[in-house]
Scaffold this active site. Structure first.
Site, PDB file in Angstrom:
ATOM      1  N   ASP A 131       0.867  -1.163   0.000  1.00 57.38           N
ATOM      2  CA  ASP A 131       0.000   0.000   0.000  1.00 57.38           C
ATOM      3  C   ASP A 131       0.915   1.228   0.000  1.00 57.38           C
ATOM      4  O   ASP A 131       2.099   1.145   0.354  1.00 57.38           O
ATOM      5  CB  ASP A 131      -0.920  -0.014   1.215  1.00 57.38           C
ATOM      6  CG  ASP A 131      -2.213   0.760   0.967  1.00 57.38           C
ATOM      7  OD1 ASP A 131      -2.224   1.618   0.064  1.00 57.38           O
ATOM      8  OD2 ASP A 131      -3.199   0.505   1.685  1.00 57.38           O
ATOM      9  N   TRP A 132       0.367   2.349  -0.390  1.00 57.84           N
ATOM     10  CA  TRP A 132       1.182   3.549  -0.641  1.00 57.84           C
ATOM     11  C   TRP A 132       1.954   3.969   0.616  1.00 57.84           C
ATOM     12  O   TRP A 132       1.371   4.184   1.674  1.00 57.84           O
ATOM     13  CB  TRP A 132       0.289   4.666  -1.139  1.00 57.84           C
ATOM     14  CG  TRP A 132       0.153   4.705  -2.640  1.00 57.84           C
ATOM     15  CD1 TRP A 132       0.324   5.799  -3.427  1.00 57.84           C
ATOM     16  CD2 TRP A 132      -0.148   3.625  -3.541  1.00 57.84           C
ATOM     17  NE1 TRP A 132       0.137   5.463  -4.763  1.00 57.84           N
ATOM     18  CE2 TRP A 132      -0.137   4.143  -4.857  1.00 57.84           C
ATOM     19  CE3 TRP A 132      -0.389   2.267  -3.364  1.00 57.84           C
ATOM     20  CZ2 TRP A 132      -0.386   3.349  -5.988  1.00 57.84           C
ATOM     21  CZ3 TRP A 132      -0.648   1.466  -4.484  1.00 57.84           C
ATOM     22  CH2 TRP A 132      -0.633   2.013  -5.767  1.00 57.84           C
TER      23      TRP A 132
END
Length: 793
Positions: free
Chosen positions: A215-216
């Site tokens: 995830d970012w």
């Protein structure tokens, strides 16, 4: 992948930009453009002008219990991605509604892993049928938002395998493009480094050959991430992978074969989804599907005296009351929020269009935007961009708003978010400023409250007076927290009806990866006056449609709820309207399990969840009887909060969030303790009646069984029923289901497949349940009148 050098392979392990992977043209490896989901294709700019189709939220799709319908919705989103030039969707969300307080529960299909997994797999298959890849998220146990960047989910092996990994295993079997690792830890390991899950289970046991991406900004190391099985770090610029992957191989920290595996997975995904696209659905077909999907999730749990569907001959004067009739919550508040077309039909307008003169009055009853009201304004300047509503935004490269703006645009929204590298000038990596300016017209005499919030120093000018100023700046590490909280300050300004005032809002900020600014204005109308008008309207009507629920900031990413109740003002509205008119239909617009102890005050209760952009049309169709409410409960609503097997989502002082309920999540836990729910998992009905009979079971090869059951429509209307099959040990557990639509008097024998895995438990390996297992068949977890037996061994 002998054609690539080590450096080229390392390049593939990191994103090339905020929303794209790296390309290596000479090897035939294209860049993949990504977008966030799952309710549609979220624009990378977080811009209200990037309009996209907004589907029902997953909880509403979960309420449909209809895998074919969900497959169509997945295809619709996949087609929208093609229209928006997106190759990979970060969707579906396969986490579970473990607690009703989970801030992101609207993004989860269900509290049950089988229902979640079946529908998630159907969504994936639909999305990928047109050539758009689906990246299932968030692996694993990101079932809550409190301290999600640091909390450690402590969960035993059986629970992890049987409950929380089950939907991801089904997604892997469906061939999803990849999986997105969660921010949190599981049993002490960051999910981006959780080798026992990614490497040993997903890659080795499931034989999943898709890509695993972070995830970012969700990575924490180079060696730990690669050796744990992570293939791709997002976004750019890389912090731990990319060039550092090659260095880790050179230093002997990571085996060359592991880097090759990561690069091969990224390359294979790029080749698979970088070409060969299908076509988006035509607009009319897409609109009709969104109406169908919304109505299919509407869950009717009460209908005394058959008040629904509403008949104007029986109720010639119908009042519509409630804030969500004019300010509906189409979706929840995530960074994947979809910009909805401005002409999306509101429930009140749709009801007026369908029921005509029978709708005699509308009153919101309480403030429709209690937290941050809108800012109805016209731009300070005409930028010749076709926008006549909203504020003029000027972006400066200095903190004093001096000189000419770098960029100017008109924005018709009261909440702006900018990510560095995505917006041309909204989040500069230095001290800078943004100014919003417009003209507001007062609609009444009296005190108007102006709201302002943002990720830096703030200044608010109304007319020629500075009415608010705060010069304190945020540390870069606090910016995201302020953005997520959405807190605003408020000042009061007296205005006269029709008075026009210039409004200027300035945000001065320091360098950070994202920035935000939000503002609004509230007129002098009081809750007391709104309530009094609503009660009067209820008394004067033959029937009332009371539409209550949430605003989009009630269910949000990165923050869990503090309780399960509707706002206090809305609870008072329910009490007073139901007392004023016994023929009240309550329509709820809520995206999760919530407290409904008020339900017996109403003649009917219809849960609409977060139904997407066609909420209005679908609601009018269902209330008028043109469509059936097709939903069944995707979650359990308990009688009291203490009945939920898991409620608090606050980690302990060590950062541990213990999944002490084990496999007894949701309805399983209530059944194990003999506690009756207020609204049972799987419950709900439409406008007709059904009878189930003749349950039987037969082997289906070596790996499963088929439960057959005859479903007969005993009513006078066409409708749908869901036949559900549960095992009884070690706890009540859904093992299969099927949905059927029948005409009046029609009967059909359903064949519900029961995979062998559904009758196994994890005991260091998958083990058959011993002896004879009872399978119960019925309409919900609390209504299971039929039984068959299976000898698993």
């Amino acid at each position: 992948m002998t054609e690539l050098t080590v450096d080229e392979m390392a390049t593939l392990t990191a994103g090339a930009s905020m929303w794209a992977t790296a390309a290596i043209p000479h090897a035939g490896i294209p860049s993949l453009a990504m977008a966030d989901g799952p309710m549609g294709v979220a624009g990378p700019r977080v811009d209200e002008r990037d309009v996209s189709l907004l589907t029902p939220a997953p909880v509403a799709l979960g309420a449909s219990w209809d895998k074919e319908l969900v497959r169509k919705i997945g295809r619709l989103v996949g087609g929208e991605a093609i229209r928006r030039k997106v190759d990979l969707m970060l969707a579906p969300n396969l986490n579970l509604a473990r607690s009703p307080l989970a801030g992101r529960a609207f993004e989860y299909f269900s509290e049950d892993p089988l229902l979640c997994g079946v529908l998630g797999a159907a969504w994936i298959q639909g999305c990928q049928s047109v050539g758009t890849g689906a990246v299932a998220k968030h692996l694993v146990c990101n079932d809550s938002e409190t301290a999600r960047d640091s909390m450690n989910a402590v969960v035993d092996a059986r629970t992890l395998r049987e409950v929380y990994l089950q939907p991801f295993e089904m997604a892997a079997k469906a061939g999803c493009a990849g999986m997105l690792t969660a921010y949190n830890k599981v049993n002490g390991a960051w999910c981006a480094e959780a080798g026992q899950i990614v490497r040993d289970v997903a890659k080795a046991e499931w034989k999943f050959d898709g890509v695993f991406m972070s995830d970012w900004f969700g990575t924490h190391s180079t060696r730990g991430s690669l050796n744990g099985g992570l293939d791709l770090e997002m976004p750019s610029p890389a912090r731990f992978l990319g060039a550092k992957s090659a260095a880790a191989v050179a230093e002997g920290q990571v085996d060359a074969a592991r880097l090759r595996d990561a690069a091969e997975r990224v390359a294979a995904t790029a080749r698979r989804f970088g070409a060969g696209k299908g076509q988006p659905l035509p607009a009319l077909e897409a609109g009709a599907l969104l109406v169908e999907a919304a109505a299919a999730g509407f869950t009717l749990v009460r209908n005394e005296d058959a008040i629904l569907p509403l008949d104007p001959a029986r109720f010639p004067r119908i009042a519509v009351i409630g804030p969500n009739a004019s300010a509906p919550c189409f979706q929840g508040g995530t960074f994947a929020k979809i910009a909805v077309r401005p002409d999306a039909l509101l429930p009140i307008d749709a009801l007026r269009a369908r029921l005509g003169d029978a709708i005699v009055d509308y009153e919101p009853g309480v403030d429709p935007q209690p937290r941050l009201p809108r800012m109805p304004a016209r731009p300070a300047r005409d930028l010749d961009d076709g926008c006549t509503r909203g504020m003029t935004l000027d972006y400066f490269d200095n903190a004093d708003c001096e000189g000419s703006p770098l960029l100017s645009e008109t924005r018709d929204t009261n909440s702006l978010t900018w990510f560095h590298g995505v917006h041309a000038a909204g989040a500069l990596q230095r001290a800078a400023a943004t100014r919003a300016s417009g003209v507001v017209t007062a609609t009444a005499d009296g005190p108007h409250r102006f709201y302002v919030g943002g990720t830096g120093a703030l200044r608010l000018v109304v007319g020629d007076m500075e009415v608010f100023r705060r010069d304190e700046q945020l540390a870069p590490g606090d910016v995201m927290g302020r953005l997520k909280s959405g807190d605003a300050d408020c000042v009061t300004v007296d205005l006269r009806a029709g008075q026009e005032v210039d409004v200027v809002v300035e945000l001065r900020y320091t360098a950070a990866r994202c920035q935000g600014l939000w503002y609004g204005v509230r007129g002098p109308d009081s809750n007391e006056a709104m309530m009094a008008r609503a009660v009067a309207a209820a008394r004067a009507a033959d029937a009332v449609v009371l539409v209550v629920g949430e605003t989009s900031d009630a269910s949000v990413e990165s923050r869990d709820r503090i309780d399960t109740r509707l706002p206090v003002e809305q609870l008072a509205l329910i009490d007073r309207v139901c007392a004023a008119n016994a023929n009240t239909v309550i329509v709820t617009n809520v995206g999760h399990a919530f407290d409904t102890r008020w339900e017996t005050q109403a003649k009917a209760v219809l849960h609409c969840w977060y139904p997407g952009e066609e909420f209005g049309r679908a609601l009018a169709h269902v209330l008028a009887g043109d469509r059936e409410p097709g939903g069944r409960m995707p979650v359990t609503i308990a009688c009291t909060d203490t009945d939920y097997p898991a409620l608090s989502l606050q980690p302990d002082v060590n950062g541990d969030l213990r999944y002490d309920e084990g496999t007894r999540i949701g309805y399983r836990g209530l059944a194990a303790r003999g506690v009756a729910p207020r609204q049972a998992f799987g419950a709900g009905f439409g406008y007709t009646t059904f009878a189930l009979s003749g349950a039987a079971v037969e082997p289906d090869g070596a790996d499963g069984w088929t439960v057959t059951v005859t479903v007969r429509n005993t009513g006078t209307r066409t409708g749908a029923e869901v036949a559900q099959v549960y095992r009884t040990v070690p706890e009540l557990t859904l093992v299969g289901f099927d949905k059927v639509t029948l005409a009046p008097g029609e009967a059909r024998t359903l064949r519900v497949a029961i995979d062998r895995r559904r009758l196994q438990v994890w005991e260091g390996g998958w083990t058959d349940l011993p002896g004879t297992v009872d399978l119960l068949v019925g309409r919900s977890s609390a209504d299971l009148p039929l039984a068959v037996q299976v000898n698993v061994n």
